[in-house]
Motif scaffolding. Structure first.
Motif, PDB file in Angstrom:
ATOM      1  N   CYS A 163      63.650  54.657  15.418  1.00 34.83           N
ATOM      2  CA  CYS A 163      62.904  54.541  16.679  1.00 34.83           C
ATOM      3  C   CYS A 163      63.856  54.219  17.820  1.00 34.83           C
ATOM      4  N   ASP A 164      63.514  54.618  19.028  1.00 30.67           N
ATOM      5  CA  ASP A 164      64.357  54.272  20.171  1.00 30.67           C
ATOM      6  C   ASP A 164      63.982  52.896  20.695  1.00 30.67           C
ATOM      7  N   ILE A 165      64.762  52.419  21.670  1.00 36.65           N
ATOM      8  CA  ILE A 165      64.611  51.053  22.145  1.00 36.65           C
ATOM      9  C   ILE A 165      63.251  50.828  22.791  1.00 36.65           C
ATOM     10  N   SER A 166      62.779  51.828  23.532  1.00 34.51           N
ATOM     11  CA  SER A 166      61.494  51.675  24.205  1.00 34.51           C
ATOM     12  C   SER A 166      60.344  51.521  23.227  1.00 34.51           C
ATOM     13  N   GLU A 167      60.413  52.275  22.125  1.00 36.39           N
ATOM     14  CA  GLU A 167      59.364  52.181  21.111  1.00 36.39           C
ATOM     15  C   GLU A 167      59.387  50.815  20.447  1.00 36.39           C
ATOM     16  N   GLU A 168      60.599  50.311  20.208  1.00 36.35           N
ATOM     17  CA  GLU A 168      60.724  48.996  19.581  1.00 36.35           C
ATOM     18  C   GLU A 168      60.138  47.924  20.484  1.00 36.35           C
ATOM     19  N   THR A 169      60.439  48.033  21.779  1.00 37.64           N
ATOM     20  CA  THR A 169      59.922  47.063  22.741  1.00 37.64           C
ATOM     21  C   THR A 169      58.399  47.097  22.776  1.00 37.64           C
ATOM     22  N   SER A 170      57.864  48.317  22.757  1.00 37.82           N
ATOM     23  CA  SER A 170      56.411  48.481  22.770  1.00 37.82           C
ATOM     24  C   SER A 170      55.769  47.863  21.542  1.00 37.82           C
ATOM     25  N   GLN A 171      56.401  48.095  20.376  1.00 45.87           N
ATOM     26  CA  GLN A 171      55.869  47.557  19.124  1.00 45.87           C
ATOM     27  C   GLN A 171      55.924  46.035  19.123  1.00 45.87           C
ATOM     28  N   GLU A 172      57.005  45.471  19.678  1.00 44.24           N
ATOM     29  CA  GLU A 172      57.126  44.016  19.719  1.00 44.24           C
ATOM     30  C   GLU A 172      56.032  43.415  20.591  1.00 44.24           C
ATOM     31  N   GLY A 173      55.754  44.120  21.699  1.00 40.55           N
ATOM     32  CA  GLY A 173      54.709  43.637  22.593  1.00 40.55           C
ATOM     33  C   GLY A 173      53.359  43.636  21.921  1.00 40.55           C
ATOM     34  N   LYS A 174      53.083  44.743  21.186  1.00 46.46           N
ATOM     35  CA  LYS A 174      51.816  44.835  20.469  1.00 46.46           C
ATOM     36  C   LYS A 174      51.727  43.776  19.389  1.00 46.46           C
ATOM     37  N   SER A 175      52.856  43.523  18.722  1.00 43.27           N
ATOM     38  CA  SER A 175      52.873  42.536  17.641  1.00 43.27           C
ATOM     39  C   SER A 175      52.539  41.153  18.172  1.00 43.27           C
ATOM     40  N   GLN A 176      53.133  40.852  19.378  1.00 49.29           N
ATOM     41  CA  GLN A 176      52.876  39.541  19.952  1.00 49.29           C
ATOM     42  C   GLN A 176      51.414  39.414  20.375  1.00 49.29           C
ATOM     43  N   ASP A 177      50.870  40.507  20.926  1.00 50.93           N
ATOM     44  CA  ASP A 177      49.484  40.474  21.370  1.00 50.93           C
ATOM     45  C   ASP A 177      48.516  40.345  20.206  1.00 50.93           C
ATOM     46  N   SER A 178      48.954  40.874  19.030  1.00 53.88           N
ATOM     47  CA  SER A 178      48.043  40.902  17.884  1.00 53.88           C
ATOM     48  C   SER A 178      48.059  39.630  17.058  1.00 53.88           C
ATOM     49  N   LYS A 179      48.931  38.657  17.482  1.00 53.18           N
ATOM     50  CA  LYS A 179      48.977  37.400  16.742  1.00 53.18           C
ATOM     51  C   LYS A 179      47.629  36.701  16.844  1.00 53.18           C
ATOM     52  N   LYS A 180      47.193  36.146  15.767  1.00 53.29           N
ATOM     53  CA  LYS A 180      45.880  35.513  15.732  1.00 53.29           C
ATOM     54  C   LYS A 180      46.038  33.999  15.736  1.00 53.29           C
ATOM     55  N   SER A 181      45.101  33.340  16.347  1.00 50.44           N
ATOM     56  CA  SER A 181      45.133  31.883  16.377  1.00 50.44           C
ATOM     57  C   SER A 181      44.292  31.339  15.228  1.00 50.44           C
ATOM     58  N   LEU A 182      44.719  30.201  14.724  1.00 51.53           N
ATOM     59  CA  LEU A 182      44.020  29.579  13.609  1.00 51.53           C
ATOM     60  C   LEU A 182      42.779  28.856  14.127  1.00 51.53           C
ATOM     61  N   ASN A 183      41.630  29.173  13.545  1.00 44.10           N
ATOM     62  CA  ASN A 183      40.406  28.497  13.976  1.00 44.10           C
ATOM     63  C   ASN A 183      39.667  27.913  12.783  1.00 44.10           C
ATOM     64  N   THR A 184      38.779  26.997  13.096  1.00 41.46           N
ATOM     65  CA  THR A 184      38.040  26.271  12.055  1.00 41.46           C
ATOM     66  C   THR A 184      37.183  27.198  11.206  1.00 41.46           C
ATOM     67  N   LYS A 185      36.587  28.213  11.843  1.00 47.32           N
ATOM     68  CA  LYS A 185      35.715  29.146  11.126  1.00 47.32           C
ATOM     69  C   LYS A 185      36.471  29.850  10.008  1.00 47.32           C
ATOM     70  N   THR A 186      37.707  30.274  10.285  1.00 44.66           N
ATOM     71  CA  THR A 186      38.515  30.961   9.278  1.00 44.66           C
ATOM     72  C   THR A 186      38.779  30.059   8.089  1.00 44.66           C
ATOM     73  N   ILE A 187      39.119  28.788   8.364  1.00 43.53           N
ATOM     74  CA  ILE A 187      39.392  27.828   7.290  1.00 43.53           C
ATOM     75  C   ILE A 187      38.145  27.574   6.457  1.00 43.53           C
ATOM     76  N   ILE A 188      37.016  27.415   7.141  1.00 40.34           N
ATOM     77  CA  ILE A 188      35.754  27.156   6.436  1.00 40.34           C
ATOM     78  C   ILE A 188      35.404  28.319   5.503  1.00 40.34           C
ATOM     79  N   PHE A 189      35.541  29.556   6.023  1.00 41.55           N
ATOM     80  CA  PHE A 189      35.208  30.721   5.202  1.00 41.55           C
ATOM     81  C   PHE A 189      36.173  30.872   4.023  1.00 41.55           C
ATOM     82  N   ALA A 190      37.431  30.530   4.219  1.00 41.34           N
ATOM     83  CA  ALA A 190      38.406  30.586   3.122  1.00 41.34           C
ATOM     84  C   ALA A 190      38.015  29.605   2.020  1.00 41.34           C
TER      85      ALA A 190
END
Length: 330
Positions: A163-190
């Motif tokens: 991949c070229d540099i621009s694609e890598e940058t784009s993927q990193e941005g998407k990866s950061q945006d897709s990070k999920k926060s830990l919430n109580t509901k997720t823990i309860i369901f687990a």
């Protein structure tokens, strides 16, 4: 008669609870892992195998720890034989063709065969699954997991290099945006998923023990028959994947599940109790597991594929095994 009907209904309901609980637990444990920053690679190579194998693992664990070890061992070994002879064979027949790659066969296929072989040799030598053997089995799974992680990291690095540099940058941005926060509901369901698994598996073991006693069949055979129900997730995953042309997922699910069932499904309980094994399991069921795994490897190696012909061969092998087990050496 009424008692039998009640037990059968309770068994079916328990299986549904276990399968649904496994889905809920895995989905939410993945969410928790991502929120805590655990690598997606590690989650990816563990969640699939664990997700489809949790019913077998839970049933085997509960059976062993509640005084019915023969049933626990029967579930693990019976599931492995059915995964290959039944699930993969039927999937090849319906899909028409399931292909694989040499790397997958050398890594996952050989590991599945080695896992079965180590268990059989150990049973012949010591006649049970001891604490030491449990440590060995778990260590083998850790090594296998490390191999998988390295392989996926290498593949990911190759993709990045293309991949070229621009694609890598784009993927990193998407990866950061897709990070999920830990919430109580997720823990309860687990937690709820885990509790559902524990309760469902305990009910499965109880119903199966009672039914096997009424039918006058051994706990080991009862465990083998129970494997039909606990492997439902694998059956639909493999069949659906094969029909959609997702060949690596189909074969990988079977190999991964078989490896997990033995190394973790029997390795973990062995840390708590010494697991006795029926002679019939040592001298018949376990060797059949090795032979059917070897048969699969030989059939695939001929052309790196499973056609309808190979599927029929696998199903026939399973039918012969079950016919012999049910009518000649119960």
């Amino acid at each position: 008669m009424l008692e039998v009907v009640i037990l059968i209904v309770a068994l079916i309901v328990s299986l549904i609870i276990v399968i649904k609980s496994a889905d809920v637990f895995v989905d939410n444990i993945v969410e928790i892992g991502l929120a805590l920053g655990i690598s997606e690679i590690i989650l990816g190579v563990t969640a699939s195998a664990i997700g489809t194998s949790l019913p077998e693992f839970g049933s085997a664990m509960i059976a062993i720890l509640t005084g019915t070890p023969d049933m626990g061992v029967g579930v693990a070994i019976g599931a492995n034989i059915w995964n290959i002879g039944g699930i993969l064979g039927i999937s090849a027949i319906f899909a028409g063709l399931i292909t694989t790659q040499g790397e997958e066969l050398r890594r996952d296929g050989v590991m599945a065969f080695l896992t079965a072989l180590v268990l059989v040799v150990s049973l012949f030598l010591i006649g049970n699954i001891s604490f030491v053997l449990g440590i060995i089995l778990i260590f083998m799974y850790v090594v296998y997991l490390w191999i998988l992680i390295r392989a996926q990291k290498n593949n990911k690095n190759k993709e990045i290099e293309c991949c070229d540099i621009s694609e890598e940058t784009s993927q990193e941005g998407k990866s950061q945006d897709s990070k999920k926060s830990l919430n109580t509901k997720t823990i309860i369901f687990a937690v709820l998923g885990l509790v559902g698994l524990a309760i469902g598996c305990r009910a499965i073991v109880y119903c199966t023990v009672e039914l096997s006693t009424m039918a006058n069949i051994s706990e080991g055979l009862a465990g083998i028959l129970l494997a039909f129900g606990t492997t439902t997730p694998e059956f639909f995953t493999v069949l659906s994947s094969a029909k959609k042309g997702l060949n690596s997922l189909a074969i990988g699910t079977v190999f991964g599940s078989n490896i997990f069932n033995i190394l973790i499904g029997l390795g973990i309980p062995a840390l708590f109790v010494n697991i006795p094994v029926e002679p019939i399991t040592t001298y018949f069921d376990a060797p059949v597991m090795v032979l059917i795994t070897l048969l699969l490897l030989l059939l695939i190696k001929r052309g790196m594929k499973l056609s309808r012909v190979e599927g029929v061969i696998l199903v026939l092998a399973y039918v012969i095994y079950m016919f012999t087990r049910l009518f000649f050496i119960m």
